[in-house]
Design a protein around this motif. Structure first.
Motif, PDB file in Angstrom:
ATOM      1  N   GLN A 234       0.834  -1.204   0.000  1.00  0.00           N
ATOM      2  CA  GLN A 234       0.000   0.000   0.000  1.00  0.00           C
ATOM      3  C   GLN A 234       0.870   1.257   0.000  1.00  0.00           C
ATOM      4  O   GLN A 234       0.536   2.266  -0.640  1.00  0.00           O
ATOM      5  N   ALA A 235       2.014   1.195   0.688  1.00  0.00           N
ATOM      6  CA  ALA A 235       2.938   2.341   0.706  1.00  0.00           C
ATOM      7  C   ALA A 235       3.476   2.615  -0.698  1.00  0.00           C
ATOM      8  O   ALA A 235       3.697   3.774  -1.073  1.00  0.00           O
ATOM      9  N   ILE A 236       3.688   1.554  -1.484  1.00  0.00           N
ATOM     10  CA  ILE A 236       4.146   1.742  -2.871  1.00  0.00           C
ATOM     11  C   ILE A 236       3.077   2.465  -3.678  1.00  0.00           C
ATOM     12  O   ILE A 236       3.369   3.424  -4.410  1.00  0.00           O
ATOM     13  N   ILE A 237       1.813   2.001  -3.555  1.00  0.00           N
ATOM     14  CA  ILE A 237       0.716   2.655  -4.276  1.00  0.00           C
ATOM     15  C   ILE A 237       0.590   4.109  -3.863  1.00  0.00           C
ATOM     16  O   ILE A 237       0.304   4.992  -4.686  1.00  0.00           O
ATOM     17  N   ASN A 238       0.830   4.383  -2.585  1.00  0.00           N
ATOM     18  CA  ASN A 238       0.689   5.749  -2.052  1.00  0.00           C
ATOM     19  C   ASN A 238       1.876   6.650  -2.391  1.00  0.00           C
ATOM     20  O   ASN A 238       1.912   7.810  -1.969  1.00  0.00           O
ATOM     21  N   ASN A 239       2.881   6.113  -3.116  1.00  0.00           N
ATOM     22  CA  ASN A 239       4.051   6.902  -3.537  1.00  0.00           C
ATOM     23  C   ASN A 239       4.854   7.453  -2.363  1.00  0.00           C
ATOM     24  O   ASN A 239       5.489   8.505  -2.463  1.00  0.00           O
TER      25      ASN A 239
ATOM     26  N   VAL B 218       5.932  31.715  -1.417  1.00  0.00           N
ATOM     27  CA  VAL B 218       5.922  30.728  -0.332  1.00  0.00           C
ATOM     28  C   VAL B 218       5.500  29.355  -0.862  1.00  0.00           C
ATOM     29  O   VAL B 218       6.045  28.328  -0.459  1.00  0.00           O
ATOM     30  N   ALA B 219       4.542  29.333  -1.798  1.00  0.00           N
ATOM     31  CA  ALA B 219       4.096  28.057  -2.358  1.00  0.00           C
ATOM     32  C   ALA B 219       5.223  27.359  -3.113  1.00  0.00           C
ATOM     33  O   ALA B 219       5.239  26.127  -3.199  1.00  0.00           O
ATOM     34  N   SER B 220       6.171  28.148  -3.649  1.00  0.00           N
ATOM     35  CA  SER B 220       7.282  27.539  -4.389  1.00  0.00           C
ATOM     36  C   SER B 220       8.078  26.581  -3.510  1.00  0.00           C
ATOM     37  O   SER B 220       8.691  25.629  -3.999  1.00  0.00           O
ATOM     38  N   LEU B 221       8.062  26.848  -2.196  1.00  0.00           N
ATOM     39  CA  LEU B 221       8.748  25.956  -1.260  1.00  0.00           C
ATOM     40  C   LEU B 221       8.133  24.555  -1.314  1.00  0.00           C
ATOM     41  O   LEU B 221       8.834  23.541  -1.203  1.00  0.00           O
ATOM     42  N   GLY B 222       6.803  24.504  -1.514  1.00  0.00           N
ATOM     43  CA  GLY B 222       6.134  23.209  -1.627  1.00  0.00           C
ATOM     44  C   GLY B 222       6.592  22.437  -2.844  1.00  0.00           C
ATOM     45  O   GLY B 222       6.731  21.215  -2.802  1.00  0.00           O
ATOM     46  N   MET B 223       6.838  23.153  -3.956  1.00  0.00           N
ATOM     47  CA  MET B 223       7.302  22.461  -5.153  1.00  0.00           C
ATOM     48  C   MET B 223       8.753  22.015  -5.005  1.00  0.00           C
ATOM     49  O   MET B 223       9.126  20.940  -5.484  1.00  0.00           O
ATOM     50  N   ILE B 224       9.559  22.828  -4.362  1.00  0.00           N
ATOM     51  CA  ILE B 224      10.968  22.457  -4.153  1.00  0.00           C
ATOM     52  C   ILE B 224      11.060  21.199  -3.282  1.00  0.00           C
ATOM     53  O   ILE B 224      11.911  20.340  -3.484  1.00  0.00           O
ATOM     54  N   LEU B 225      10.139  21.081  -2.329  1.00  0.00           N
ATOM     55  CA  LEU B 225      10.126  19.929  -1.418  1.00  0.00           C
ATOM     56  C   LEU B 225       9.109  18.876  -1.862  1.00  0.00           C
ATOM     57  O   LEU B 225       8.616  18.090  -1.058  1.00  0.00           O
ATOM     58  N   LEU B 226       8.793  18.874  -3.132  1.00  0.00           N
ATOM     59  CA  LEU B 226       7.771  18.001  -3.715  1.00  0.00           C
ATOM     60  C   LEU B 226       7.966  16.542  -3.297  1.00  0.00           C
ATOM     61  O   LEU B 226       9.078  16.011  -3.357  1.00  0.00           O
ATOM     62  N   TRP B 227       6.852  15.891  -2.885  1.00  0.00           N
ATOM     63  CA  TRP B 227       6.777  14.470  -2.517  1.00  0.00           C
ATOM     64  C   TRP B 227       7.455  14.144  -1.181  1.00  0.00           C
ATOM     65  O   TRP B 227       7.307  13.025  -0.696  1.00  0.00           O
ATOM     66  N   ASP B 228       8.185  15.089  -0.593  1.00  0.00           N
ATOM     67  CA  ASP B 228       8.854  14.833   0.695  1.00  0.00           C
ATOM     68  C   ASP B 228       7.976  15.418   1.807  1.00  0.00           C
ATOM     69  O   ASP B 228       8.198  16.536   2.281  1.00  0.00           O
ATOM     70  N   VAL B 229       6.969  14.662   2.219  1.00  0.00           N
ATOM     71  CA  VAL B 229       5.923  15.193   3.091  1.00  0.00           C
ATOM     72  C   VAL B 229       6.468  15.609   4.457  1.00  0.00           C
ATOM     73  O   VAL B 229       6.204  16.721   4.933  1.00  0.00           O
ATOM     74  N   ASN B 230       7.233  14.743   5.085  1.00  0.00           N
ATOM     75  CA  ASN B 230       7.682  15.033   6.455  1.00  0.00           C
ATOM     76  C   ASN B 230       8.565  16.280   6.516  1.00  0.00           C
ATOM     77  O   ASN B 230       8.325  17.200   7.299  1.00  0.00           O
ATOM     78  N   SER B 231       9.598  16.317   5.680  1.00  0.00           N
ATOM     79  CA  SER B 231      10.499  17.478   5.674  1.00  0.00           C
ATOM     80  C   SER B 231       9.780  18.719   5.163  1.00  0.00           C
ATOM     81  O   SER B 231       9.974  19.824   5.673  1.00  0.00           O
ATOM     82  N   GLY B 232       8.919  18.554   4.166  1.00  0.00           N
ATOM     83  CA  GLY B 232       8.231  19.686   3.567  1.00  0.00           C
ATOM     84  C   GLY B 232       7.309  20.391   4.536  1.00  0.00           C
ATOM     85  O   GLY B 232       7.335  21.624   4.657  1.00  0.00           O
TER      86      GLY B 232
END
Length: 884
Positions: A311-316, A411-425
Motif C-alpha cells: 500500500q505504501a508503494i501505491i501511495n508513492n 511561499v508556495a514555491s517551497l512546496g514544489m521544491i520539497l515536492l513528494w517529501d511530506v515530512n520534511s516539507g
C-alpha cells in the motif's frame, strides 16, 4: 576466348562478345519452356474435355486429378500460376456445365475448382470464390493455400455485411471463419485473423486459437486496433486482450488493460489471480504511476506487513527517495538559481540594456523558474538556503522582494521544491503558517498541497491542516487552502472534502474567485468519477451566478470543473448537458464544448464535431478556444490522430478567428507535451513573434510545455533570444521566463506527459492538471499575468520522473545494463522484429525521453513488467549461465 598478337609481339586475350553465348542459351531455354507450356495446356484441355464426358467414372478421374493439380499449383502462390492462366478460357463453359449437373460429389468437386478459378476470373461484386466454396466439398479449405484463404476472407466480410442488412442467416459463413482463423493463427497471420473476426462482429473464436507462441502479438494487435475503433467495439477488443493475458498469466499486461478500461473489478481480479507477492508489488508501482486511489484488502495481499508495504508503494511514499537516488546517480543534486537558467551572458552584448531587472514581475518570474528547476530536490538558493528567519515566521530576503499576491507564489514555491517529501516539507512550510501576512499564509497552505501532491499519507496531514482554513474570511487564504486540497487529493474522491467544498459552493456570500477555485478543486478530487452529486453542485453554482460574474475570466474554471468530472468517460454526461440548455447561448456553447472535449479525451472520437465548431463563424466566442484545446485533448492519445490534428491546427492559424489563433499554440503545446517535435517547435517559434501579443504569449508558454523537462538546447536558445527581443514588454518577458523554467524543469529529470506504459495509459490527474492550467492561459492577461499566477502550480499534478529504475527482490535499486533507443512500431509485423532502433547501452537508472523505449541488455535478470518504465522489479533468470 580468342587470342591475337599485338604490336609488341606478345599475345593478348580477346573476349568473345558477351551476348553470343547468352542468346544461344536463352533461345534453348525459351524453346524448352514453350514446349513445356504447350504440353501443360494440351493436358489441361484434355482434362476439361473429360469433365464433359457422360461417363461418371471418367468425370471423377478428371475432376480429382484437376483438383489435385490446382491445389498443388496455388498452395504457395506468389504469382498467378500458368495452370490458372490456361484454364481461363474454360471458366464460363465450366460454370455453365456446373449448372446442368445433378447434385453429387462430382458437382462439389467441380465447385471446388471453380472457386479457385474465380480468384483470377470473378467480378469482385459477385464473390464467386465464396459462392462456389459454399457449394463445394467439405474439404479443408486451408490446403488450397494462403492466397486463396486471404481472398476468401475478404469476400466473407462483404457477404456478411450484405446478409446482416437483409437479416439472412450467417451460420455457413461462420463455419468458414472458424477454419480461416485457425489457419491464420497457425501461420503467423494473427492480424488477419483479428481483422476477419472484427468484420463478422465475433471475437469469441480468437481465444480458442491463441497459444503460448502467438498470444503476445495477438494482444498487441488488439490493443493497437482498439484506438481506431468506435465505442463499444474498442472496449470489446480491450476486454478480449485482458482475458487472453489472464489465461497466459501475463498479469502485468492484464493490469494495464484493466487500468485502460478504468475497471477496478478487473484490477482486483488481477491481484487475486496472481500468487506471486513480488509480482503484486510490481502491480503497485504501475498503479502508483497511474495515480489512482486504490486500497488493498486481505484477499489481494494476505500478510499484514506485506500489505502495508504494498500500500505504501501505491501511495508513492518513497517517490521522493527514488527521485533523489536518480538525481545523485547522474550528479544533478547541485541547486540551480534562475540565472543558471537565463544564461544572459550568452546574449553577446545584446543583454537587456534598459530593463529594470529588479521589478516585482521579474522577481515573481524568478520564483517560478526557481521552483520548476529545483522541483523535488529539497534544496535551492532562494527559499531553503536561508540562514535566517524572522521571529514571526516569515522568510528572509527573497520573500521581502515580492509584494502582495506575489508572496502566495513565493511561499508556495517551497512546496514544489520539497515536492513528494511530506515530512520534511511540512516542517519547513509550517513556519509560514504563523505569519501575520495573509498572502504568506495563503502561499503556505498552497505549499502544503504541493508537497502532498501524488502522495497519500495514512494520517492525512494536508486535510487536517487545510480544513481549518477553507472557511476563513480572507479570500486569499480560502483560495490557498482550497487549491491545496484540490492538488493534494486529486483523484482521491474523498467524501469529507466533498462535504466541505460543496458547503462553500452553496454559501451565498462567497466571492466569485473562491467559487471558481472550489469548483476546480472538486473537479480534481473527483476527476473522471462521473459523480452526480458533484456535477449537480457545480451546475447549481453556475446557474446561480449573475451575467456579469459569468463574464469574468475565472468563470471558465467553473465550466472546466464540470468537464473534469467526466474526463475520459465518453458517456454519463447527458444529464449535465440537459441542464446547460437553461444557460444563455454563449454559456451553453461553452459548457457543451468543454463537456464534449473532456468526456472524449484521448479517444479520438469527436474530432469532427470539434473541428466543425471551430469553423463556424457564428461561434466566434470563448467556446472556440475551448474547442481548440478539446481537439488536442481528444487527439493526443495516438500518433496518427496527433499528426492530423497538428495539420488542422496549422490551417486554423491561417484561416481561423482571433480567438482560435490565440488557442492554437496552447493546443500544440498539449499535443506535444514534453516532446519537442521540430515542426511544432518551428511553428511556435514563428508565432512567438506574432503581432497579436496574446498569440505570442501563448506560443512562448507552449515552447516551454513542449520542451518541459527535456533541457532542449534549441528551445533554450530560442527563449534566450526572445528574452532579449521582449526586454521592454513585461508580460511577454514574464512568459519567456516561465517557459525557460519549464524547459529546465527538475534539471531535466521530470516530464509533464500524462501518457505512460508505451502511451497506452493516461493518468487522469496529470491530464486534469495540464488542462486546468491551459484553460487559464486562454485568458493570459487576466489570470496568469493578473493576481492568479499561482494557477501555474497546477502543472505539479503532471510532474513525474522520466526514469527507468530497476529494483531487486528487496526493492533496493540495482544497476543493470539496458539498451535505450527510439521505439519502433512492430504491430502486425511477422517474426521477432526489433522493438527499438538507434539504441545506446547504459546502466540503470536511466532517463527516458518521449518516444524512447528501453530493453534489458543482459539475460541474467527477467523483468516483472513487460514495459520498462518507472520502477521495474527484476528477478534472477534461473536458466542464465555466465560465459567463461
Amino acid at each position: 576466348m580468342a587470342y591475337r598478337e599485338n604490336d609488341t609481339g606478345t599475345t593478348q586475350t580477346k573476349p568473345l562478345p558477351k551476348d553470343t553465348k547468352k542468346k544461344d542459351v536463352n533461345k534453348e531455354d525459351l524453346h524448352a519452356q514453350l514446349e513445356e507450356d504447350l504440353a501443360l495446356k494440351q493436358h489441361l484441355e484434355l482434362r476439361v474435355e473429360r469433365i464433359y464426358d457422360v461417363d461418371p467414372e471418367v468425370q471423377k478421374v478428371a475432376l480429382e486429378s484437376m483438383r489435385q493439380e490446382v491445389r498443388t499449383s496455388i498452395s504457395s502462390m506468389t504469382y498467378v500460376p500458368k495452370l490458372l492462366k490456361f484454364l481461363r478460357p474454360h471458366y464460363r463453359t465450366l460454370k455453365a456445365f456446373y449448372e446442368t449437373m445433378l447434385d453429387s460429389d462430382l458437382k462439389k468437386y467441380l465447385a471446388d475448382i471453380l472457386s479457385v478459378m474465380a480468384l483470377t476470373m470473378s467480378v469482385e461484386v459477385k464473390r464467386e470464390s465464396l459462392k462456389y466454396r459454399l457449394l463445394g466439398s467439405e474439404c479443408d479449405i486451408c490446403s488450397w493455400g494462403h492466397e486463396y484463404v486471404r481472398i476468401l476472407a475478404g469476400e466473407i466480410s462483404q457477404e456478411y455485411l450484405m446478409r446482416q442488412s437483409e437479416d439472412a442467416p450467417v451460420d455457413d459463413l461462420m463455419e468458414l471463419v472458424e477454419q480461416i482463423v485457425a489457419f491464420h493463427m497457425k501461420h503467423n497471420a494473427e492480424s488477419e485473423a483479428v481483422d476477419l473476426l472484427m468484420e463478422v462482429d465475433d471475437l469469441d473464436p480468437l481465444t480458442e486459437h491463441v497459444d503460448i507462441t502467438n498470444f503476445r502479438k495477438t494482444c498487441l494487435y488488439l490493443t493497437s486496433a482498439a484506438r481506431y475503433l468506435p465505442d463499444p467495439d474498442d472496449i470489446l477488443f480491450m476486454d478480449t486482450a485482458y482475458s487472453i493475458y489472464l489465461v497466459f498469466y501475463e498479469f502485468a499486461s492484464a493490469l494495464q488493460i484493466a487500468l485502460f478500461l478504468d475497471n477496478l473489478e478487473h484490477v482486483c481480479e488481477v491481484f487475486t489471480s496472481c500468487d506471486d507477492l513480488l509480482m503484486k508489488k510490481q502491480f503497485c508501482y504501475i498503479l502508483a504511476r497511474q495515480g489512482i486511489n486504490f486500497e488493498l484488502d486481505d484477499d489481494m495481499v494476505e500478510d499484514d506487513e506485506d500489505r502495508e508495504l504494498s500500500q505504501a508503494i501505491i501511495n508513492n511514499v518513497k517517490l521522493s527517495e527514488g527521485y533523489l537516488t536518480l538525481a545523485r546517480d547522474i550528479e544533478a543534486m547541485e541547486p540551480k538559481c534562475p540565472e543558471d537558467v537565463y544564461k544572459t551572458h550568452l546574449l553577446d552584448g545584446r543583454a537587456i540594456a534598459g530593463a529594470n531587472v529588479d521589478t516585482a514581475r521579474e522577481n515573481l518570474a524568478a520564483t517560478f523558474v526557481n521552483a520548476f528547476v529545483n522541483a523535488g530536490f529539497g534544496k535551492d538558493r532562494l527559499m531553503t538556503d536561508l540562514a535566517d528567519f524572522s521571529s514571526d515566521g516569515s522568510s528572509g530576503n527573497w520573500l521581502f522582494k515580492n509584494k502582495e499576491h506575489a508572496k502566495i507564489s513565493v511561499v508556495a514555491s517551497l512546496g514544489m521544491i520539497l515536492l513528494w517529501d511530506v515530512n520534511s516539507g511540512l516542517a519547513q512550510i509550517d513556519k509560514y503558517l504563523h505569519s501575520d501576512d495573509n498572502f504568506v499564509i495563503a502561499g503556505a497552505l498552497l505549499g502544503v498541497g504541493l508537497v502532498n501532491c501524488s502522495v497519500t499519507n495514512d494520517y492525512d496531514p494536508a486535510l487536517a491542516l487545510l480544513s481549518e482554513y477553507i472557511n476563513k474570511e480572507d479570500s486569499s487564504i480560502q483560495i490557498g487552502a482550497i487549491m491545496g486540497l484540490g492538488i493534494a487529493y486529486a483523484g482521491a474522491q474523498d467524501e469529507q472534502i466533498l462535504n466541505s467544498l460543496i458547503a462553500i459552493l452553496k454559501h451565498e456570500n462567497v466571492p466569485h474567485d473562491v467559487i471558481a477555485f472550489t469548483a476546480i478543486s472538486l473537479g480534481l478530487v473527483f476527476v473522471g468519477s462521473s459523480n452526480g452529486e458533484v456535477a449537480q453542485a457545480i451546475t447549481d453554482a453556475l446557474t446561480g451566478r449573475s451575467v456579469s460574474e459569468l463574464g469574468q475570466p475565472l468563470s471558465r474554471l467553473l465550466v472546466l470543473a464540470l468537464g473534469l468530472i467526466y474526463l475520459g468517460k465518453q458517456e454519463g454526461m447527458e444529464a449535465t448537458s440537459e441542464v446547460s440548455k437553461s444557460f444563455s447561448k454563449k454559456m451553453r456553447n461553452y459548457v457543451d464544448v468543454t463537456l464534449l472535449s473532456c468526456a472524449h479525451a484521448g479517444t479520438g472520437n469527436v474530432l469532427t464535431k470539434l473541428l466543425g465548431h471551430c469553423s463556424h463563424l457564428e461561434n466566434a466566442e470563448t467556446s472556440q478556444g475551448s474547442a481548440v484545446l478539446g481537439i488536442a485533448m481528444v487527439a493526443m492519445a495516438e500518433e496518427i490522430g496527433l499528426e492530423m490534428s497538428i495539420r488542422s491546427l496549422k490551417h486554423f492559424l491561417q484561416y481561423g478567428e482571433q480567438k482560435i489563433r490565440r488557442a492554437v499554440p496552447l493546443a500544440l503545446g498539449l499535443l506535444c507535451i514534453s516532446n519537442p517535435k521540430v515542426n511544432v517547435m518551428d511553428t511556435l517559434s514563428r508565432l512567438s513573434h506574432d503581432t497579436d501579443l496574446e498569440v505570442a504569449m501563448a506560443a512562448v508558454i507552449s515552447l516551454g510545455l513542449i520542451g518541459a523537462g527535456t533541457n532542449n538546447a534549441r528551445i533554450a536558445g530560442m527563449l534566450r533570444n526572445l528574452s532579449s527581443f521582449y526586454y521592454n514588454v513585461p508580460g511577454l518577458l514574464f512568459c519567456v521566463r516561465i517557459a525557460q523554467g519549464l524547459v529546465h524543469m527538475g534539471k531535466g529529470l521530470l516530464t509533464l506527459n500524462p501518457y505512460h506504459s508505451n502511451r497506452l495509459l493516461c493518468s487522469p490527474t496529470a491530464l486534469a492538471g495540464l488542462v486546468t492550467m491551459l484553460h487559464a492561459c486562454l485568458d493570459m492577461k487576466s489570470i496568469i499575468l493578473g493576481k492568479y499566477h499561482f494557477v501555474l502550480y497546477y502543472l505539479v499534478l503532471a510532474m513525474k520522473p522520466r526514469m527507468l529504475m530497476t529494483l531487486d527482490k528487496n526493492l533496493e535499486p540495482i544497476s543493470v545494463p539496458v539498451r535505450v533507443g527510439e521505439a519502433v512500431d512492430v504491430v502486425g509485423q511477422p517474426g521477432q522484429p526489433k522493438t527499438i532502433t538507434g539504441f545506446q547501452t547504459h546502466s540503470t537508472p536511466v532517463l527516458l525521453a518521449a518516444g524512447e523505449r528501453a530493453e534489458l541488455a543482459t539475460e541474467k535478470y527477467v523483468p516483472l513488467s513487460p514495459i520498462l518504465e518507472g520502477y521495474v522489479i527484476l528477478v534472477e533468470n534461473t536458466e542464465y549461465m555466465e560465459d567463461n
